[in-house]
Design an enzyme around this catalytic site. Structure first.
Site, PDB file in Angstrom:
ATOM      1  N   ARG A  45     115.605 -51.305  64.046  1.00  0.00           N
ATOM      2  CA  ARG A  45     114.455 -50.546  64.551  1.00  0.00           C
ATOM      3  C   ARG A  45     113.193 -50.838  63.734  1.00  0.00           C
ATOM      4  O   ARG A  45     112.092 -50.783  64.251  1.00  0.00           O
ATOM      5  CB  ARG A  45     114.742 -49.047  64.490  1.00  0.00           C
ATOM      6  CG  ARG A  45     115.926 -48.633  65.348  1.00  0.00           C
ATOM      7  CD  ARG A  45     116.125 -47.139  65.287  1.00  0.00           C
ATOM      8  NE  ARG A  45     117.442 -46.780  65.825  1.00  0.00           N
ATOM      9  CZ  ARG A  45     117.816 -45.551  66.115  1.00  0.00           C
ATOM     10  NH1 ARG A  45     116.977 -44.542  65.892  1.00  0.00           N
ATOM     11  NH2 ARG A  45     119.008 -45.293  66.591  1.00  0.00           N
TER      12      ARG A  45
ATOM     13  N   GLU B 141     116.025 -48.283  76.682  1.00  0.00           N
ATOM     14  CA  GLU B 141     115.320 -47.026  76.433  1.00  0.00           C
ATOM     15  C   GLU B 141     114.039 -47.259  75.643  1.00  0.00           C
ATOM     16  O   GLU B 141     113.890 -48.273  74.967  1.00  0.00           O
ATOM     17  CB  GLU B 141     116.223 -46.049  75.654  1.00  0.00           C
ATOM     18  CG  GLU B 141     115.798 -44.581  75.838  1.00  0.00           C
ATOM     19  CD  GLU B 141     116.373 -43.641  74.794  1.00  0.00           C
ATOM     20  OE1 GLU B 141     116.572 -44.059  73.642  1.00  0.00           O
ATOM     21  OE2 GLU B 141     116.614 -42.458  75.143  1.00  0.00           O
TER      22      GLU B 141
END
Lengths: 477, 146, 477, 146
Positions: free
Chosen positions: C96, C167
């Site tokens: 991330r 997402e």
């Protein structure tokens, strides 16, 4: 001929003495001394007062083990770790069959081995002193829960032992529990139990009585359950009981369950004498549970949600281990806390669901039909009316093992999951009501592309344990 | 046709739902059903089978004590000269991991067929039709397949 | 100046090549070959089609572990034992943060020791082949779930790897996740992600995109969440995305949650272009959970009940171990099955709750205010409007750690447990709407006998984990 | 009065709710609050404390790595000549069974007071008033007790 009349004082004394000689611990019962004991209990142990003054639903599990120390420990655990408001003492099966000798053997074996050789607490064998040790040790009101057709000695000992609430009734502890006990016999025996509770009540000790609402626990149409609750409430009131908690078992359709609890409260207050304080208890789903704790928690939560909306005075909780029989104390406390969380999150919300009034109206009309038929059958006497109405099939309970009920009426869910009557047999209900049920079941049959048949009944009985509410045909709709 | 079937729950077992469903299923399939209900003794089964000249005796048990409850059952039936097909079904053993073993046990006790608790009523009806060599009538077939 | 315009083909290629050189696995991405791979997948693995054609809410958990074999096993377990309809692949924190080297070290250590040294699946490090092994092994559609501000390489690799759902979004994966990533920067980067999804879409592979609805997961007022969902949906649509799933996180009030999901669906369809298929996803409670699995199951069940009523296209489930962080696979499957049981028991019931239309109307009006202010701030351009509205505080998210949002707006529950706005700061909302919120909060203050203050906010943040919905003062009302 | 308090979440911790509540609580109690937000470095704390001439520096940490994040923090403050009361609060250790031990650790690192995550904002405000020898004004007292 047995009628709905108060047992005279001398008769009460005669039966009391007779029944107390059934087992040695009966000799220790002393009514005057028992009144003193009850008077010594603190307010927070007075069952009727605690229940009637609560401002939100109180939670109570089911639990009973043979040994006194274990029962105390279990009760404290459920009170402290499960945050149960009201504590149960579930009685063992031998005691329910009045087999005190067998219960004694089981209790002695439990004391020797430490195993739970009985499936509950043999209160008669523990006697007055044993019961009081439990009452003294647990800081909450405690109720006797059992399933005993002839509960006279159990009542005599547990009332003297300090219990202030007693589950059951002549119909609700006969029809679903036993095959051959005649209804007339159980009514007579419960008149004694109620009269004894009435005698305490007259001395200021209001023993709470709780007819067992779920009956056979299997898709019981609400109006049948409510009519039987009212009858048992009337019988208890006649004997002087003044705190009565009428019960109802969740069917799983939220609208119908809320409507039924509303109707139960309304009709209970209407049919019972003004001097009786009527409260209600909602039993979480009593039918078959999924063989999976995760899914069982879903079933339990739907019960909590329903309770948050209907706000009965009490909720009897289930545990996620329901499928496998007697739960561990941890699982029991877990069912309590899951229910508590759902109720506490939902109860402050305004959740007014459409259609509750209509459903309640239907349930009330049905219940009045049944009350009317009882009244007519008995020529005004509720005892005779109940006996004759069961005999003729005008009053009936589905899936009743008892020979005293026809067990010919059969329920099935409609397309919305509400419990309707598929087979009326001789149940005495107005034709327009029957038409409503028929139309609703016909709508379901159309949805499923099959005819109304007993297959729907069979499918519905298993549906919740299979993970659904309605037993639709396999392959789905 | 109208063959008579006697059914009941044996021993002190009080599970009534299964037997109620069976009663409905066999009635719908055209049998004359005598439902003895729960907590039925061996003697009651025998007596009622004789009284109704039953072609079949169907025993249900769900509380795990069936083996005990059925000891000597077929001797009792024989004493009363009952000559009926006998079936048993339900939760027949407390721990029933090995249904084959359970089936063997009850076959040895004398039952013609043994069913587990997952059996569909239709399967039992089908089996009984076969054992009694019954062909469903046109209208019944329609009912069943509908 | 960045605007809401489609990235030109040459620019797409340029960025694609640049970004693929960030880590060695980038070299294996071949768009044409990837299209062929996607075309070879069976219908039951096509995310958009499965989701859009479902006739009841599909369930999806969260789950990710570092090793491929473990991720396959976990996915199969959730699909088979948890009966998840849609499978997640949650990405680890290093990925991330675009720290692929650290993720590589973690992955290698995981392979050596067998421990879960990363908190998710490092899809970039596994590369195209690794992803495809996962897609091939699991017999259900799989989505990438992460929280990555710059997800360009992750998208390039996972899209080529066969994932058909992704997402996140520039606002929803910035504002709640990171402090210093500028919003302009993340918008630009997500334009690439969406353009890449659009490129696949144009070739018949409809990559589903799912903006992250719960945002900070802490009492986010529905209209703020919905406005941001619409903006992210618009940005994705501009880049050619045609399957968009807008998200919303449960606040716990059933009426408000159902109303919000209805409004999300309605406004999503209204604001997004006709060629986009809009679906909705409901996230079970994303705030603090009770430190008790039994109570957590109650929270999860209330989510299931809400989903049964609102019927979103998808539900992201929680596990009873939410409090303690990453759940075991058993707990994860348990949350799925509890949710499934509640939905399946409740979904066929007609549960129409009063007041949903009014609440939905209010949410829609609020959302339109926010959409209008974005439009005005950007002079018709949604990218500029979003940047400027966040900058001025006209658009804001409560409890946002990002420097790109003021985080000055503060929510509190009203007397019914619905989330209202206590501190508006500079949020651009019509005065009559503000008055409604003020009146509702004032009603709560009256009930509690205290003034409206930040204490309500603080109490509300902890309420559900403490077992209630509304953070009432201790000592109770 | 109007004393200045600098607050923030130290290290790479992104928990924002607690700090937001604290900001509101200290503002309501009459302090000037400079909220540095999440993921604040030691240097930023020092810089902002100097810039705003802060009387107090309040450090929050909720992700369990506070001890590591606070190593050398008071040396950094001293280098910038920050002369402020320093508090720390939150989930200060991963397994915090023994809060006394945790308190000792952070006292040794130089913090004047150490709070656990259950601490009410009012308690921290009360403590700061005491440490700064502030008496709440009449109107503030009314606000707080309301």
């Amino acid at each position: 001929m047995i009628r709905d009349e108060r047992i005279p004082a001398d008769e009460l004394r005669r039966i009391d003495e007779e029944i107390r000689s059934d087992w040695e611990t009966g000799a220790d019962v002393d009514f005057e001394e028992a009144i003193e004991y009850h008077e010594s209990l603190p307010d927070r142990k007075r069952f009727a007062d605690v229940l009637e003054s609560a401002d939100k639903p109180l939670l109570q599990p089911r639990a009973g083990v043979p040994r006194l120390d274990d029962q105390i420990e279990l009760s404290k655990y459920l009170h402290e770790e499960g945050q149960a408001d009201l504590i149960p003492t579930t009685i063992d099966s031998y005691t329910r069959d009045n087999e005190y000798e067998k219960a004694q053997q089981g209790l002695e074996k439990a004391r020797e081995t430490g195993d739970d050789t009985l499936n509950g607490f043999p209160a008669v064998n523990h006697g007055v002193d044993g019961c009081r040790k439990l009452i003294d040790a647990v800081d909450a009101p405690i109720e006797v829960r059992h399933g005993t057709p002839d509960a006279r000695l159990l009542a005599a000992i547990t009332f003297a032992g300090g219990f202030q609430s007693f589950e059951g009734g002549p119909i609700s502890y006969n029809i679903p529990y036993t095959k051959r006990h005649g209804l007339e016999e159980t009514i007579e025996r419960w008149q004694f139990v109620d009269r004894l509770a009435g005698a305490y009540t007259e001395r200021g000790i209001r023993i709470n009585r709780e007819p067992f609402g779920p009956l056979t626990g299997t898709l019981v149409p609400p109006s049948i359950a409510i009519a039987i609750m009212i009858v048992e409430g009337q019988l208890a009131a006649t004997q002087g009981v003044r705190s009565i908690t009428l019960g109802y078992g969740q069917v799983g359709n939220v609208v119908q369950d809320v409507a039924a609890l509303n109707a139960l409260k309304k009709l209970g207050n209407e049919y019972l004498p003004d001097e009786v304080v009527v409260t209600t208890v909602f039993h979480e789903w009593m039918g078959g549970f999924p063989p999976d704790e995760a899914r069982a928690n879903g079933v339990i939560s739907l019960g909590g949600m329903t309770a948050a909306i209907a706000q009965p005075d009490k909720v009897i909780t289930k545990s996620p281990q329901e499928f496998q029989g007697v739960p561990t104390k941890e699982a029991n406390a877990s069912g309590l806390r899951t229910t508590r969380q759902v109720i506490d999150m939902a109860i402050e919300q305004k959740i007014d669901i459409d259609g509750i009034e209509e459903e309640q109206d239907l349930i009330e009309r049905e219940t009045r039909c049944l009350m009317d038929t009882i009244f007519t059958h008995g020529d005004g006497d509720v005892v005779q009316g109940t006996l004759k109405a069961f005999d003729s099939g005008a009053l009936d309970v589905p899936f009743a093992p008892s020979d005293s009920a026809r067990g010919a009426v059969l329920p099935a869910r409609d397309d919305d999951g509400r419990v309707r009557i598929f087979e009326w047999a001789d149940l005495d209900m107005d034709d327009d009501i029957k038409e409503i049920h028929k139309a609703r079941l016909s709508q379901r049959a159309d949805t499923e592309g099959r005819k109304q048949s007993f297959r729907m009944v069979a499918d519905d009985v298993d549906a919740i344990s299979d993970g659904k509410l309605i037993g639709r045909p396999q392959g789905d709709v | 046709m109208s063959q008579t079937v006697v059914l009941g729950v044996i021993g002190s077992d009080a599970h009534v739902v299964g037997i109620t469903i069976l009663e409905q299923a066999f009635s719908a399939a055209g049998f004359d059903v005598v439902n003895l209900g729960v907590q039925t003794s061996q003697e009651e089964f025998a007596e009622e089978a004789v009284d109704h000249d039953a072609e079949a005796v169907l025993v249900s048990s769900l509380y795990g004590h069936a083996e005990q409850d059925c000891q000597g059952f077929h001797e009792v039936l024989a004493e009363s000269d009952v000559d009926a097909v006998t079936y048993i079904g339900g939760n027949l053993a407390v721990g029933q991991d090995e249904f084959d073993q359970t089936r063997r046990t009850f076959r040895e006790l004398g039952f013609d067929r043994v069913f587990d608790s997952e059996t569909d009523p239709e399967d039992a009806i089908e089996a009984l039709r076969e054992d009694l060599q019954i062909t469903p009538t046109e209208s019944e077939r329609a009912t069943i397949s509908s």
